[in-house]
Design a protein around this motif. Structure first.
Motif, PDB file in Angstrom:
ATOM      1  N   VAL A 247       0.859  -1.183   0.000  1.00 32.47           N
ATOM      2  CA  VAL A 247       0.000   0.000   0.000  1.00 32.47           C
ATOM      3  C   VAL A 247       0.894   1.232   0.000  1.00 32.47           C
ATOM      4  CG1 VAL A 247      -1.862   1.243   1.158  1.00 32.47           C
ATOM      5  CG2 VAL A 247      -1.749  -1.248   1.320  1.00 32.47           C
ATOM      6  N   CYS A 248       0.645   2.153  -0.912  1.00 34.42           N
ATOM      7  CA  CYS A 248       1.483   3.334  -1.077  1.00 34.42           C
ATOM      8  C   CYS A 248       0.700   4.610  -0.747  1.00 34.42           C
ATOM      9  CB  CYS A 248       2.018   3.422  -2.503  1.00 34.42           C
ATOM     10  SG  CYS A 248       2.993   1.973  -3.007  1.00 34.42           S
ATOM     11  N   VAL A 249       1.322   5.487   0.038  1.00 34.30           N
ATOM     12  CA  VAL A 249       0.686   6.737   0.470  1.00 34.30           C
ATOM     13  C   VAL A 249       1.638   7.891   0.171  1.00 34.30           C
ATOM     14  CG1 VAL A 249      -0.407   7.968   2.382  1.00 34.30           C
ATOM     15  CG2 VAL A 249      -0.467   5.463   2.317  1.00 34.30           C
ATOM     16  N   TRP A 250       1.062   9.031  -0.215  1.00 35.33           N
ATOM     17  CA  TRP A 250       1.856  10.192  -0.642  1.00 35.33           C
ATOM     18  C   TRP A 250       1.393  11.443   0.096  1.00 35.33           C
ATOM     19  CZ3 TRP A 250       5.848  10.803  -4.163  1.00 35.33           C
ATOM     20  CH2 TRP A 250       6.137  12.107  -4.578  1.00 35.33           C
ATOM     21  N   ARG A 251       2.345  12.303   0.457  1.00 32.02           N
ATOM     22  CA  ARG A 251       1.987  13.615   1.010  1.00 32.02           C
ATOM     23  C   ARG A 251       3.072  14.635   0.675  1.00 32.02           C
ATOM     24  NH1 ARG A 251      -1.713  13.994   5.346  1.00 32.02           N
ATOM     25  NH2 ARG A 251      -1.165  16.200   5.532  1.00 32.02           N
ATOM     26  N   ARG A 252       2.650  15.862   0.436  1.00 37.00           N
ATOM     27  CA  ARG A 252       3.576  16.982   0.327  1.00 37.00           C
ATOM     28  C   ARG A 252       3.545  17.736   1.648  1.00 37.00           C
ATOM     29  NH1 ARG A 252       6.362  19.930  -3.288  1.00 37.00           N
ATOM     30  NH2 ARG A 252       6.591  22.180  -2.929  1.00 37.00           N
ATOM     31  N   ILE A 253       4.714  18.152   2.147  1.00 36.35           N
ATOM     32  CA  ILE A 253       4.771  18.893   3.401  1.00 36.35           C
ATOM     33  C   ILE A 253       5.435  20.243   3.156  1.00 36.35           C
ATOM     34  CG2 ILE A 253       4.734  16.902   4.941  1.00 36.35           C
ATOM     35  CD1 ILE A 253       7.734  16.979   5.101  1.00 36.35           C
ATOM     36  N   GLU A 254       4.990  21.245   3.919  1.00 36.32           N
ATOM     37  CA  GLU A 254       5.488  22.607   3.732  1.00 36.32           C
ATOM     38  C   GLU A 254       6.935  22.745   4.197  1.00 36.32           C
ATOM     39  OE1 GLU A 254       3.978  24.990   2.049  1.00 36.32           O
ATOM     40  OE2 GLU A 254       2.496  23.438   1.644  1.00 36.32           O
ATOM     41  N   GLN A 255       7.325  21.967   5.197  1.00 36.37           N
ATOM     42  CA  GLN A 255       8.718  21.957   5.624  1.00 36.37           C
ATOM     43  C   GLN A 255       9.025  20.601   6.254  1.00 36.37           C
ATOM     44  OE1 GLN A 255       9.570  24.959   8.572  1.00 36.37           O
ATOM     45  NE2 GLN A 255       7.928  24.338   9.929  1.00 36.37           N
ATOM     46  N   LEU A 256      10.267  20.188   6.136  1.00 41.07           N
ATOM     47  CA  LEU A 256      10.676  18.881   6.661  1.00 41.07           C
ATOM     48  C   LEU A 256      10.442  18.759   8.159  1.00 41.07           C
ATOM     49  CD1 LEU A 256      13.912  18.459   4.568  1.00 41.07           C
ATOM     50  CD2 LEU A 256      12.074  16.779   4.643  1.00 41.07           C
ATOM     51  N   LEU A 257      10.463  19.874   8.859  1.00 39.08           N
ATOM     52  CA  LEU A 257      10.236  19.843  10.300  1.00 39.08           C
ATOM     53  C   LEU A 257       8.833  19.373  10.664  1.00 39.08           C
ATOM     54  CD1 LEU A 257      12.052  23.110  11.458  1.00 39.08           C
ATOM     55  CD2 LEU A 257      12.676  20.759  12.039  1.00 39.08           C
ATOM     56  N   ASP A 258       7.890  19.392   9.700  1.00 40.88           N
ATOM     57  CA  ASP A 258       6.519  18.940   9.951  1.00 40.88           C
ATOM     58  C   ASP A 258       6.386  17.419   9.832  1.00 40.88           C
ATOM     59  OD1 ASP A 258       5.733  21.569  10.234  1.00 40.88           O
ATOM     60  OD2 ASP A 258       5.140  21.785   8.135  1.00 40.88           O
ATOM     61  N   MET A 259       7.473  16.730   9.549  1.00 40.04           N
ATOM     62  CA  MET A 259       7.387  15.329   9.169  1.00 40.04           C
ATOM     63  C   MET A 259       6.754  14.439  10.231  1.00 40.04           C
ATOM     64  SD  MET A 259      10.365  12.776   7.690  1.00 40.04           S
ATOM     65  CE  MET A 259      11.198  14.154   6.935  1.00 40.04           C
ATOM     66  N   SER A 260       7.104  14.624  11.489  1.00 36.75           N
ATOM     67  CA  SER A 260       6.572  13.762  12.543  1.00 36.75           C
ATOM     68  C   SER A 260       5.048  13.794  12.565  1.00 36.75           C
ATOM     69  CB  SER A 260       7.141  14.198  13.897  1.00 36.75           C
ATOM     70  OG  SER A 260       6.620  13.402  14.933  1.00 36.75           O
ATOM     71  N   ARG A 261       4.475  14.992  12.518  1.00 38.73           N
ATOM     72  CA  ARG A 261       3.006  15.131  12.535  1.00 38.73           C
ATOM     73  C   ARG A 261       2.384  14.554  11.278  1.00 38.73           C
ATOM     74  NH1 ARG A 261       0.092  18.594   9.891  1.00 38.73           N
ATOM     75  NH2 ARG A 261       1.887  19.943   9.449  1.00 38.73           N
ATOM     76  N   VAL A 262       2.977  14.834  10.127  1.00 38.80           N
ATOM     77  CA  VAL A 262       2.412  14.386   8.856  1.00 38.80           C
ATOM     78  C   VAL A 262       2.461  12.865   8.725  1.00 38.80           C
ATOM     79  CG1 VAL A 262       2.675  14.474   6.341  1.00 38.80           C
ATOM     80  CG2 VAL A 262       2.878  16.573   7.702  1.00 38.80           C
ATOM     81  N   LEU A 263       3.511  12.242   9.249  1.00 38.02           N
ATOM     82  CA  LEU A 263       3.596  10.781   9.193  1.00 38.02           C
ATOM     83  C   LEU A 263       2.445  10.127   9.950  1.00 38.02           C
ATOM     84  CD1 LEU A 263       7.414  10.038   9.596  1.00 38.02           C
ATOM     85  CD2 LEU A 263       6.003   9.749   7.563  1.00 38.02           C
TER      86      LEU A 263
END
Length: 508
Positions: A247-263
């Motif tokens: 299963v593949c999931v994709w997201r764009r994030i505004e900054q790499l520092l947001d990664m923990s929340r976005v994951l």
């Protein structure tokens, strides 16, 4: 910054504490000493970031103290403050690596400048220790523990050509129970993708706890999104070369520092796989475009499944489940509604039978919890096979027929666990309903609240133990589910009209 002050003059020592707080409230004085020997012992104990020390002091002077600390590998920044400007002191300070040397009387501007310099040195040392490796940078973003400053951004841009304040794209590949067997193959395929492009740089991380690989796309040429490329080329390539589940999931994030929340959000998006065809890339924009249709619960199919179960017609029961799966994927429904329908369907079958044995009930609860957290149909169907395997282990139903299946199951749980501190919240969770709904239905159907019912079972148990045993009150309280024998006695008197000791004397 954690600071120790070593100064033999009390007025200067205490004045320094106040001055440091005025300069920066974040400065923390973790200890004070009146001479070199006590300062040495204090510093070895608390390991501060900075030592502010006078030179001439009793027992051991400041420079001797620093030399002794250095010999023992106790590393701290040092700011020397002295009323003496002799060359010999300055030379010895330089030999010890002390470059921060101020003369009394102090000027606040000079002290502030010296402290700022030390603070910067400490930050640089921390960053050097951190290593500025890509692995540490990205892992810090993933776990949310990275706290960068301007110097950090400056160094990452200089060394790697990007900063963690820049946008990026994330590609998550979930492999489920095939993670260990397929992760190396999947990683090799993703590395091949990264090696054959100049449009972005990539870093691939293994997230073992989530059974997935994460590909971080950064330093993208012109900020161009790679969504279409991954959707049309990379996902099909992975699906062709890997066994299910993939299963593949994709997201764009505004900054790499947001990664923990976005994951965390991407992990939740995995369940949309239940509503998507195979080989689909799941991403937020596609989810938002879907036309969600509310589920109309298939009561006719439920009745058919109950009949098959009563007749032990397992082939028909399996067919009912297949029809249920087909019905749930005919249109696009919320994943949570799909799983709720499956859980309700299963509970209806359990309820149509006689009450389950305790060992089977616990098993059923675990199966339904796995369904509630499932991300793929294979996980759900695996649970269904296991569920049907225990359906025909039964025992006589003891509850009155006027009570609904829900309240019947709740009362069974109370009977089994009243002496283990069972709560309304815990019972509602086991029955997959809200606390408010269970509480209202319980009162409506039994005339008593949930708490009142638990209390009646406990009082009944206390009476039995008072009559049939010679146990002490604290032992009886523990067996009946009370942590405090005095509280048990108070409740008992409210219910029975007398204390437990009085009741025991009266009935014997």
């Amino acid at each position: 910054m954690r600071i120790v002050i070593v100064e033999d003059e009390a007025a200067i020592r205490e004045g320094m504490v106040k001055l440091l707080h005025q300069i920066n409230p974040q400065y923390e004085v973790v200890g004070k000493a009146v001479d070199g020997q006590s300062g040495y012992e204090l510093i070895r104990s608390v390991r501060p970031d900075l030592i502010i020390v006078d030179i001439r002091m009793p027992d051991m002077n400041g420079l001797a103290m620093i030399r002794k600390l250095q010999e023992e590998q106790v590393r701290c920044k040092v700011l020397v403050i002295s009323a003496y400007s002799e060359f010999e002191y300055a030379r010895e300070a330089i030999e010890l690596g002390i470059i921060n040397y101020l003369l009394k009387p102090l000027k606040i501007s000079e002290l502030k400048k010296a402290l700022d310099k030390v603070d910067q040195e400490i930050r640089r040392d921390q960053h050097k220790e951190y290593g500025f490796s890509l692995e540490n940078i990205f892992m810090g973003c993933i776990n949310g523990q990275l706290k960068p400053d301007a110097y950090f951004h400056e160094q990452t841009r200089e060394k790697y050509g990007f900063t963690v304040q820049e946008p990026a794209e994330l590609f998550m590949v979930w492999l489920g129970n095939g993670y260990e067997a397929q992760k190396e193959t999947a990683k090799g395929l993703l590395e091949h993708v990264a090696d054959h492009t100049v449009k972005f740089a990539a870093n691939i991380r293994e997230l073992k706890g989530w059974e997935m690989l994460l590909m971080i796309l950064y330093r993208q040429s012109g900020g161009e999104s790679q969504l279409t490329y991954f959707e049309k080329s990379v996902v099909p390539m992975l699906c062709d070369n890997l066994k299910k589940p993939v299963v593949c999931v994709w997201r764009r994030i505004e900054q790499l520092l947001d990664m923990s929340r976005v994951l965390q959000e991407m992990r939740k998006d995995l369940e949309w796989n239940l509503c998507s065809p195979d080989r689909t890339l799941i991403y937020r924009e596609a989810i938002q475009k879907q036309q969600i249709v509310p589920i109309k619960y298939p009561l006719e199919l439920e009745d058919r499944a109950k009949r098959a179960l009563r007749e032990k017609n397992w082939e028909e029961l399996v067919l009912c489940y297949e029809r249920l799966y087909e019905y749930l994927v005919q249109e696009t429904h919320l994943p949570s509604q799909i799983k709720e329908s499956l859980i309700r369907f299963n509970w209806s079958l359990v309820s149509s039978q006689k009450e389950k044995k305790e060992e089977s009930e616990l098993h059923i609860q675990k199966i339904l919890q796995r369904i509630a957290s499932a991300d793929t149909w294979s996980q759900i169907k695996q649970g269904m096979v296991e569920f049907m395997g225990i359906l025909d282990y039964s025992e006589p139903k003891l509850e009155e027929p006027s009570v609904s299946d829900l309240i019947h199951r709740a009362k069974v749980l109370i009977r089994k666990y009243y002496n283990q501190g069972i709560t309304l919240e815990e019972t509602a969770r086991k029955l997959f309903v809200s606390e408010e709904y269970l509480s209202a239905q319980f009162k409506k159907e039994t005339g008593n609240t949930f708490t009142e019912t638990v209390r009646k079972y406990r009082i009944k148990k206390v009476k039995e133990l008072l009559v049939e045993t010679h146990l002490k009150m604290n032992q009886i309280a523990e067996l009946a589910g009370y942590s405090d024998p005095k509280y048990m006695s108070r409740v008992f008197k409210e219910e029975v009209g007398m204390l437990p000791t009085e009741y025991r004397k009266e009935v014997q």
